[in-house]
Design an enzyme around this catalytic site. Structure first.
Site, mmCIF file in Angstrom:
data_model
loop_
_atom_site.group_PDB
_atom_site.id
_atom_site.type_symbol
_atom_site.label_atom_id
_atom_site.label_comp_id
_atom_site.label_asym_id
_atom_site.label_seq_id
_atom_site.Cartn_x
_atom_site.Cartn_y
_atom_site.Cartn_z
ATOM 1 N N ASP A 264 22.916 -4.329 19.300
ATOM 2 C CA ASP A 264 23.297 -4.105 20.702
ATOM 3 C C ASP A 264 24.814 -4.245 20.897
ATOM 4 O O ASP A 264 25.475 -4.986 20.173
ATOM 5 C CB ASP A 264 22.552 -5.128 21.585
ATOM 6 C CG ASP A 264 22.565 -4.720 23.042
ATOM 7 O OD1 ASP A 264 22.832 -3.545 23.352
ATOM 8 O OD2 ASP A 264 22.295 -5.598 23.897
ATOM 9 N N HIS B 215 28.818 4.250 19.477
ATOM 10 C CA HIS B 215 27.617 4.528 18.677
ATOM 11 C C HIS B 215 28.014 4.983 17.274
ATOM 12 O O HIS B 215 27.382 4.611 16.295
ATOM 13 C CB HIS B 215 26.753 5.589 19.367
ATOM 14 C CG HIS B 215 26.176 5.126 20.678
ATOM 15 N ND1 HIS B 215 25.546 3.909 20.815
ATOM 16 C CD2 HIS B 215 26.139 5.715 21.916
ATOM 17 C CE1 HIS B 215 25.145 3.761 22.077
ATOM 18 N NE2 HIS B 215 25.502 4.830 22.764
ATOM 19 N N LEU C 62 14.700 -2.769 -1.350
ATOM 20 C CA LEU C 62 14.633 -3.084 0.082
ATOM 21 C C LEU C 62 13.743 -2.100 0.849
ATOM 22 O O LEU C 62 13.850 -0.887 0.670
ATOM 23 C CB LEU C 62 16.063 -3.015 0.658
ATOM 24 C CG LEU C 62 16.191 -3.141 2.178
ATOM 25 C CD1 LEU C 62 15.887 -4.566 2.635
ATOM 26 C CD2 LEU C 62 17.602 -2.743 2.639
HETATM 27 C C1 IPE Z 1 17.840 -2.864 22.963
HETATM 28 O O1 IPE Z 1 19.101 -2.662 23.521
HETATM 29 C C2 IPE Z 1 17.407 -1.644 22.198
HETATM 30 C C3 IPE Z 1 18.160 -1.366 20.994
HETATM 31 C C4 IPE Z 1 19.084 -2.095 20.470
HETATM 32 C C5 IPE Z 1 17.797 -0.149 20.320
HETATM 33 P P1 IPE Z 1 19.271 -2.227 25.047
HETATM 34 O O2 IPE Z 1 20.716 -2.172 25.301
HETATM 35 O O3 IPE Z 1 18.491 -1.003 25.316
HETATM 36 O O4 IPE Z 1 18.584 -3.454 25.799
HETATM 37 P P2 IPE Z 1 18.709 -3.961 27.296
HETATM 38 O O5 IPE Z 1 18.438 -2.796 28.193
HETATM 39 O O6 IPE Z 1 20.097 -4.488 27.492
HETATM 40 O O7 IPE Z 1 17.692 -5.049 27.411
HETATM 41 C C1 IPE Z 2 23.059 -0.403 21.282
HETATM 42 O O1 IPE Z 2 24.198 -0.405 22.059
HETATM 43 C C2 IPE Z 2 22.575 0.988 20.932
HETATM 44 C C3 IPE Z 2 21.335 1.387 21.607
HETATM 45 C C4 IPE Z 2 20.651 0.665 22.426
HETATM 46 C C5 IPE Z 2 20.821 2.700 21.308
HETATM 47 P P1 IPE Z 2 24.172 -0.111 23.618
HETATM 48 O O2 IPE Z 2 24.286 1.358 23.825
HETATM 49 O O3 IPE Z 2 22.990 -0.738 24.262
HETATM 50 O O4 IPE Z 2 25.498 -0.811 24.092
HETATM 51 P P2 IPE Z 2 25.709 -1.695 25.406
HETATM 52 O O5 IPE Z 2 24.624 -2.740 25.424
HETATM 53 O O6 IPE Z 2 25.605 -0.772 26.567
HETATM 54 O O7 IPE Z 2 27.057 -2.294 25.242
HETATM 55 MG MG MG Z 3 22.637 -2.534 25.143
#
Ligand code: IPE
Ligand code: IPE
Ligand code: MG
Length: 272
Positions: free
Chosen positions: A33, A50, A144
């Site tokens: 995240d 990303h 793995l």
């Molecule tokens: C959780 O992250 C899902 C992934 C890392 C793929 P999100 O960014 O979607 O989660 P929330 O919405 O903050 O809980």
């Molecule tokens: C994790 O990073 C990637 C996915 C959930 C696909 P985020 O896109 O959730 O990044 P933040 O949480 O908005 O910073």
């Molecule tokens: Mg996120």
């Protein structure tokens, strides 16, 4: 290409130290995240965040394999992530396609077995095919096991398991009394995986966001304040060392727990 010969000496030493001292997790799950926030804080677009996140995936997969940890599950896209703006979803799908195309040879060459969990049928057909081929290609590998959670939701998998059990009851294959925790687990997509010992979430958020809900009953949880694009093997080592110091009681009290022997020492012992 060969992950085991290209390691830097200092890194190898650090890994050996960890292996000698730590109780290693068998299965690590990571909620990757913070890509978006990392990008915004660096004056970049979320897309750049990303993209940069893929570099972390590469480094962490390699480091996990080099440590000899048998299972790594990466939460890459949740079922709820489909609710994001379609432009961002498009970027994520393109990156997933790019990752699969680019990395699969190297993963295969390094004996990695690829699996996926989630509602794969909701992914673009092109990606479904790539995934299927990659899983097929690596199916005999013995290193793995890397599981990608894509379009995944823990609740979705639990409901799906309940539906399959209901069908089997209707067909007379099992009766309600046969349903134990083990039987239930065998209907989940995670059936080939042991429960995660350690779940890491980056970006400081303290929630599971629908990741491995059933399987995480006794997982140790480690929250890193780093955003995913800046999370590298050093941070993984820190998480493992932290995990290794935890007392896993599984409902018991401390004095009931026998002195645990680190995995590798146990192996040495039985080999003698
Ligand atoms: C959780 O992250 C899902 C992934 C890392 C793929 P999100 O960014 O979607 O989660 P929330 O919405 O903050 O809980
Ligand atoms: C994790 O990073 C990637 C996915 C959930 C696909 P985020 O896109 O959730 O990044 P933040 O949480 O908005 O910073
Ligand atoms: Mg996120």
């Amino acid at each position: 290409m060969n992950w085991y010969s290209e390691q830097e000496f200092s890194d190898l030493k650090k890994q050996q130290e960890i292996l000698a001292k730590c109780r290693m997790p068998k299965h690590i799950g990571i909620i990757m995240d913070g890509n978006g926030r990392w990008a915004i804080e660096h004056g970049l677009t979320r897309t750049e965040g990303h993209k940069q996140g893929i570099e972390s995936v590469r480094d962490i997969v390699k480091a996990t394999a080099q440590l000899g940890i048998p299972y790594l599950t990466l939460y890459a896209f949740s079922l709820e992530n489909w609710k994001r703006p379609s432009s961002e979803v498009g970027v994520l799908m393109n990156l997933l396609e790019y990752y699969l195309k680019k990395e699969i040879k190297e993963l295969n060459a390094n004996n990695v077995r690829l699996l996926s969990i989630g509602k794969i049928s909701s992914l673009p057909k092109k990606i479904q095919r790539l995934l299927f081929d990659a899983i097929e290609l690596t199916s005999k590998n013995t290193g793995l096991t890397l599981t990608l959670a894509l379009s995944y939701s823990g609740r979705w998998d639990i409901v799906r398991a309940v539906q399959m059990i209901a069908h089997d009851i209707r067909r007379g294959n099992i009766s309600p009394e046969d349903i134990t925790e083990e039987v239930f687990s065998s209907y989940l997509q995670t059936a080939p995986l042991p429960d995660p010992d350690l779940i890491i979430r980056t970006s400081g958020e303290m929630r599971l966001s629908n990741f491995l809900l059933w399987e995480s009953a006794y997982s140790e949880i480690y929250i890193s304040n780093k955003y995913w694009p800046e999370f590298r093997r050093e941070d993984l080592y820190t998480a493992i060392i932290d995990y290794s110091g935890r007392e896993r009681r599984f409902g018991r009290i401390s004095s009931q727990l026998k002195q645990e022997i680190p995995n590798h020492l146990e192996k040495v012992k039985t080999e003698k």
